[in-house]
Design an enzyme around this catalytic site. Sequence first.
Site, PDB file in Angstrom:
ATOM      1  N   ARG A 265     -51.160  21.515 -19.446  1.00 51.11           N
ATOM      2  CA  ARG A 265     -51.535  22.646 -20.315  1.00 51.11           C
ATOM      3  C   ARG A 265     -52.362  23.598 -19.467  1.00 51.11           C
ATOM      4  O   ARG A 265     -53.421  23.215 -18.961  1.00 51.11           O
ATOM      5  CB  ARG A 265     -52.349  22.148 -21.509  1.00 51.11           C
ATOM      6  CG  ARG A 265     -53.031  23.289 -22.243  1.00 51.11           C
ATOM      7  CD  ARG A 265     -53.582  22.883 -23.576  1.00 51.11           C
ATOM      8  NE  ARG A 265     -52.509  22.642 -24.518  1.00 51.11           N
ATOM      9  CZ  ARG A 265     -52.688  22.521 -25.830  1.00 51.11           C
ATOM     10  NH1 ARG A 265     -53.887  22.608 -26.355  1.00 51.11           N
ATOM     11  NH2 ARG A 265     -51.657  22.314 -26.620  1.00 51.11           N
TER      12      ARG A 265
ATOM     13  N   HIS B 229     -44.776  27.289 -25.664  1.00 56.16           N
ATOM     14  CA  HIS B 229     -45.266  25.967 -26.092  1.00 56.16           C
ATOM     15  C   HIS B 229     -44.047  25.138 -26.541  1.00 56.16           C
ATOM     16  O   HIS B 229     -43.885  24.844 -27.722  1.00 56.16           O
ATOM     17  CB  HIS B 229     -46.271  26.150 -27.234  1.00 56.16           C
ATOM     18  CG  HIS B 229     -47.118  24.954 -27.519  1.00 56.16           C
ATOM     19  ND1 HIS B 229     -47.074  23.791 -26.779  1.00 56.16           N
ATOM     20  CD2 HIS B 229     -48.058  24.738 -28.487  1.00 56.16           C
ATOM     21  CE1 HIS B 229     -47.939  22.921 -27.267  1.00 56.16           C
ATOM     22  NE2 HIS B 229     -48.546  23.473 -28.309  1.00 56.16           N
TER      23      HIS B 229
ATOM     24  N   GLN C 166     -44.189  21.757 -28.675  1.00 55.64           N
ATOM     25  CA  GLN C 166     -44.524  22.041 -30.066  1.00 55.64           C
ATOM     26  C   GLN C 166     -43.259  22.404 -30.856  1.00 55.64           C
ATOM     27  O   GLN C 166     -42.991  21.869 -31.926  1.00 55.64           O
ATOM     28  CB  GLN C 166     -45.521  23.219 -30.113  1.00 55.64           C
ATOM     29  CG  GLN C 166     -45.859  23.677 -31.508  1.00 55.64           C
ATOM     30  CD  GLN C 166     -46.718  22.682 -32.256  1.00 55.64           C
ATOM     31  OE1 GLN C 166     -47.751  22.260 -31.756  1.00 55.64           O
ATOM     32  NE2 GLN C 166     -46.297  22.297 -33.450  1.00 55.64           N
TER      33      GLN C 166
ATOM     34  N   ASP D 280     -49.576  30.955 -36.764  1.00 55.60           N
ATOM     35  CA  ASP D 280     -50.423  30.374 -35.721  1.00 55.60           C
ATOM     36  C   ASP D 280     -51.717  31.194 -35.705  1.00 55.60           C
ATOM     37  O   ASP D 280     -51.790  32.259 -36.342  1.00 55.60           O
ATOM     38  CB  ASP D 280     -49.692  30.452 -34.363  1.00 55.60           C
ATOM     39  CG  ASP D 280     -50.468  29.810 -33.223  1.00 55.60           C
ATOM     40  OD1 ASP D 280     -51.396  29.020 -33.489  1.00 55.60           O
ATOM     41  OD2 ASP D 280     -50.135  30.098 -32.047  1.00 55.60           O
TER      42      ASP D 280
ATOM     43  N   CYS E 252     -48.765  25.251 -36.253  1.00 55.09           N
ATOM     44  CA  CYS E 252     -48.847  24.283 -35.149  1.00 55.09           C
ATOM     45  C   CYS E 252     -50.203  23.594 -35.098  1.00 55.09           C
ATOM     46  O   CYS E 252     -50.315  22.520 -34.512  1.00 55.09           O
ATOM     47  CB  CYS E 252     -48.530  24.975 -33.831  1.00 55.09           C
ATOM     48  SG  CYS E 252     -49.648  26.333 -33.462  1.00 55.09           S
TER      49      CYS E 252
ATOM     50  N   ARG F 274     -44.914  15.670 -33.067  1.00 55.87           N
ATOM     51  CA  ARG F 274     -45.232  15.895 -31.647  1.00 55.87           C
ATOM     52  C   ARG F 274     -45.108  14.580 -30.881  1.00 55.87           C
ATOM     53  O   ARG F 274     -44.598  14.533 -29.767  1.00 55.87           O
ATOM     54  CB  ARG F 274     -46.663  16.440 -31.494  1.00 55.87           C
ATOM     55  CG  ARG F 274     -46.902  17.824 -32.063  1.00 55.87           C
ATOM     56  CD  ARG F 274     -46.192  18.885 -31.258  1.00 55.87           C
ATOM     57  NE  ARG F 274     -46.606  18.883 -29.861  1.00 55.87           N
ATOM     58  CZ  ARG F 274     -47.746  19.413 -29.397  1.00 55.87           C
ATOM     59  NH1 ARG F 274     -48.566  20.033 -30.209  1.00 55.87           N
ATOM     60  NH2 ARG F 274     -48.033  19.367 -28.110  1.00 55.87           N
TER      61      ARG F 274
HETATM   62  N1  NVA Z   1     -51.320  30.039 -29.703  1.00 56.09           N
HETATM   63  C1  NVA Z   1     -52.294  28.964 -29.682  1.00 56.09           C
HETATM   64  C2  NVA Z   1     -51.610  27.641 -29.865  1.00 56.09           C
HETATM   65  C3  NVA Z   1     -52.536  26.455 -29.913  1.00 56.09           C
HETATM   66  C4  NVA Z   1     -51.803  25.158 -30.033  1.00 56.09           C
HETATM   67  C5  NVA Z   1     -53.064  29.027 -28.378  1.00 56.09           C
HETATM   68  O1  NVA Z   1     -52.460  29.249 -27.328  1.00 56.09           O
HETATM   69  O2  NVA Z   1     -54.284  28.835 -28.414  1.00 56.09           O
HETATM   70  N1   CP Z   2     -50.647  22.295 -31.631  1.00 59.38           N
HETATM   71  C1   CP Z   2     -51.308  21.917 -30.525  1.00 59.38           C
HETATM   72  O1   CP Z   2     -50.802  21.989 -29.401  1.00 59.38           O
HETATM   73  O2   CP Z   2     -52.548  21.404 -30.772  1.00 59.38           O
HETATM   74  P1   CP Z   2     -53.665  21.064 -29.694  1.00 59.38           P
HETATM   75  O3   CP Z   2     -54.162  22.357 -29.113  1.00 59.38           O
HETATM   76  O4   CP Z   2     -54.745  20.342 -30.482  1.00 59.38           O
HETATM   77  O5   CP Z   2     -53.069  20.183 -28.634  1.00 59.38           O
END
Ligand code: NVA
Ligand code: CP
Length: 310
Positions: free
Chosen positions: A108, A135, A138, A230, A270, A298
Amino acid sequence: MAHSLKGKSFLQISDFSREELEEILAQGEKLKLDHLSGKDEPLLKGKSIGVLFEKPSTRTRISFAVGIFELGAQALILDTSNLQLKRGETVADTARVLSRYLHAIVARVYAHKTLEELRDYGSVPVINALSDFTHPCQIMGDLLTIREKKNRLDGLKLAYLGDGNNVCHSLMFGGTKFGMHVAVATPEGYEPDEKVTELSKKFAEESGGAITLTHDPFEAVKDADVIYTDVWASMGEEAEHDERVKVMKPYQINDNLVDKARKDVIVMHCLPAHRGEEIVDSVIDGPHSVVWDQAENRLHIQKAILSLFV
Ligand code: NVA
Ligand code: CP
């Protein structure tokens, strides 16, 4: 078919054919059933998988750790703040070294380019666990959830409301690969990336799906089978939070908006949710919401991805 994915990286849904993506979904369905009947198979027995985080995570961190354990492998959860990356070792050198110890790297990251560097300089599969661009894990889990609830994907209308962000991009790729109509409603200036829109239009032409972009949330949710939202400010955009809340308020998923969709609409997020901003309590906790099933899936889909790619 499984051999065709072995050793590849999973950075983008758009890199794969519908058949390959279908294989991931089918494997997810199988591994979920196996798990629920107490028959997890150690498909990655004896392997070591690094799960690298530049950003916070609850679902991704825990579902990967648990899933890797259930596949008979060990997970090494690596926060970049504790690696020499923090002190200037390059991503390329980190990739070269990690590839000598690990069988795969799940990561990530902030910049999507970091994932490409991990893939290009390392020699083990890299799995995208969220970047600023997409993502995909997800959305593969979400497609599994939608198919469980609706028994199909082709022909469904999915309305995505809010920020044209990483989750939106992967939904556009994933939905159009599977023949869905993805209707995206964002404020002006927050539209999805144009390249994603173009590519998704091409996928939609191939699959019989559609992509529509609008600034009108009601137009997007009309006749929708799925409503998805989101957070309005993603990780790394915290400084823009207050401005975004003002601009995105009309895109909030509330009861009035849900009433305009199909009666059997499912509502997805998500997570993590900012309750009272992009979604209200009565919707996320209400009868249309499937967000907890989404979070569970997931686990199953990531096990599927790992078992096919690693
Ligand atoms: N769009 C959000 C998704 C979190 C799972 C982010 O990137 O923070
Ligand atoms: N939806 C998702 O990726 O959650 P986290 O940021 O908690 O991993």
